[in-house]
Write a protein that holds these residues in place. Structure first.
Motif, PDB file in Angstrom:
ATOM      1  N   PHE A 169      -2.446   8.542  -5.085  1.00 43.16           N
ATOM      2  CA  PHE A 169      -2.910   9.489  -4.069  1.00 43.16           C
ATOM      3  C   PHE A 169      -2.181  10.837  -4.123  1.00 43.16           C
ATOM      4  N   ASN A 170      -1.169  10.950  -4.949  1.00 46.61           N
ATOM      5  CA  ASN A 170      -0.376  12.178  -5.015  1.00 46.61           C
ATOM      6  C   ASN A 170      -1.026  13.171  -5.976  1.00 46.61           C
ATOM      7  N   VAL A 223       1.331   5.079  -4.266  1.00 48.82           N
ATOM      8  CA  VAL A 223       1.451   6.443  -3.744  1.00 48.82           C
ATOM      9  C   VAL A 223       1.137   7.451  -4.846  1.00 48.82           C
ATOM     10  N   GLY A 231      -4.038   6.310   6.649  1.00 50.17           N
ATOM     11  CA  GLY A 231      -4.660   5.008   6.397  1.00 50.17           C
ATOM     12  C   GLY A 231      -3.655   3.872   6.464  1.00 50.17           C
ATOM     13  N   ALA A 232      -2.470   4.080   5.896  1.00 49.15           N
ATOM     14  CA  ALA A 232      -1.434   3.046   5.940  1.00 49.15           C
ATOM     15  C   ALA A 232      -1.001   2.767   7.373  1.00 49.15           C
ATOM     16  N   TRP A 290      -3.954  11.654   3.956  1.00 49.90           N
ATOM     17  CA  TRP A 290      -4.962  10.648   4.304  1.00 49.90           C
ATOM     18  C   TRP A 290      -4.464   9.241   3.973  1.00 49.90           C
ATOM     19  N   MET A 291      -3.733   9.112   2.862  1.00 48.23           N
ATOM     20  CA  MET A 291      -3.172   7.805   2.503  1.00 48.23           C
ATOM     21  C   MET A 291      -2.167   7.358   3.552  1.00 48.23           C
ATOM     22  N   LEU A 348      -4.806  14.672   0.063  1.00 46.94           N
ATOM     23  CA  LEU A 348      -5.140  13.253  -0.110  1.00 46.94           C
ATOM     24  C   LEU A 348      -3.957  12.355   0.279  1.00 46.94           C
ATOM     25  N   MET A 349      -2.746  12.836   0.021  1.00 45.60           N
ATOM     26  CA  MET A 349      -1.540  12.063   0.356  1.00 45.60           C
ATOM     27  C   MET A 349      -1.428  11.832   1.864  1.00 45.60           C
ATOM     28  N   PHE A 386       0.820  -1.204   0.000  1.00 46.06           N
ATOM     29  CA  PHE A 386       0.000   0.000   0.000  1.00 46.06           C
ATOM     30  C   PHE A 386       0.859   1.262   0.000  1.00 46.06           C
ATOM     31  N   THR A 387       2.115   1.154   0.397  1.00 45.02           N
ATOM     32  CA  THR A 387       2.977   2.338   0.511  1.00 45.02           C
ATOM     33  C   THR A 387       4.073   2.413  -0.550  1.00 45.02           C
TER      34      THR A 387
END
Length: 77
Positions: free
Chosen positions: A41-42, A38, A59-60, A55-56, A52-53, A32-33
């Motif tokens: 979400f960037n 990435v 979340g991770a 939040w990612m 948004l980044m 996911f990372t």
């Protein structure tokens, strides 16, 4: 007779079904990372005032905490 202790740097492959599940969840949380995910979400999008980044990343972090909590409760080491 002296009990053998496992060295801290030794990696043992999963043997039980619970260990395989935790292993798969940890690999999924790492995937996911990585860079291709990435890049999805960037984007210059704000959600609730945060990029948004960010939040990612939150979340991770939550996914890793959940997986480690499950592993601890199941007794997977």
């Amino acid at each position: 007779m002296k009990e053998k202790k496992m060295k801290s740097w030794v990696m043992v492959r999963p043997r039980k079904p619970k260990e395989w599940i935790i292993f798969a969840l940890m690999v999924a949380s790492l995937l996911f990372t990585i860079s291709p995910v990435v890049n999805i979400f960037n984007k210059p999008i704000l959600f609730l005032g945060l990029p948004l980044m960010l939040w990612m990343a939150i979340g991770a972090l939550l996914v890793v905490i959940i997986v480690l909590t499950i592993a601890y409760r199941w007794g997977v080491h």
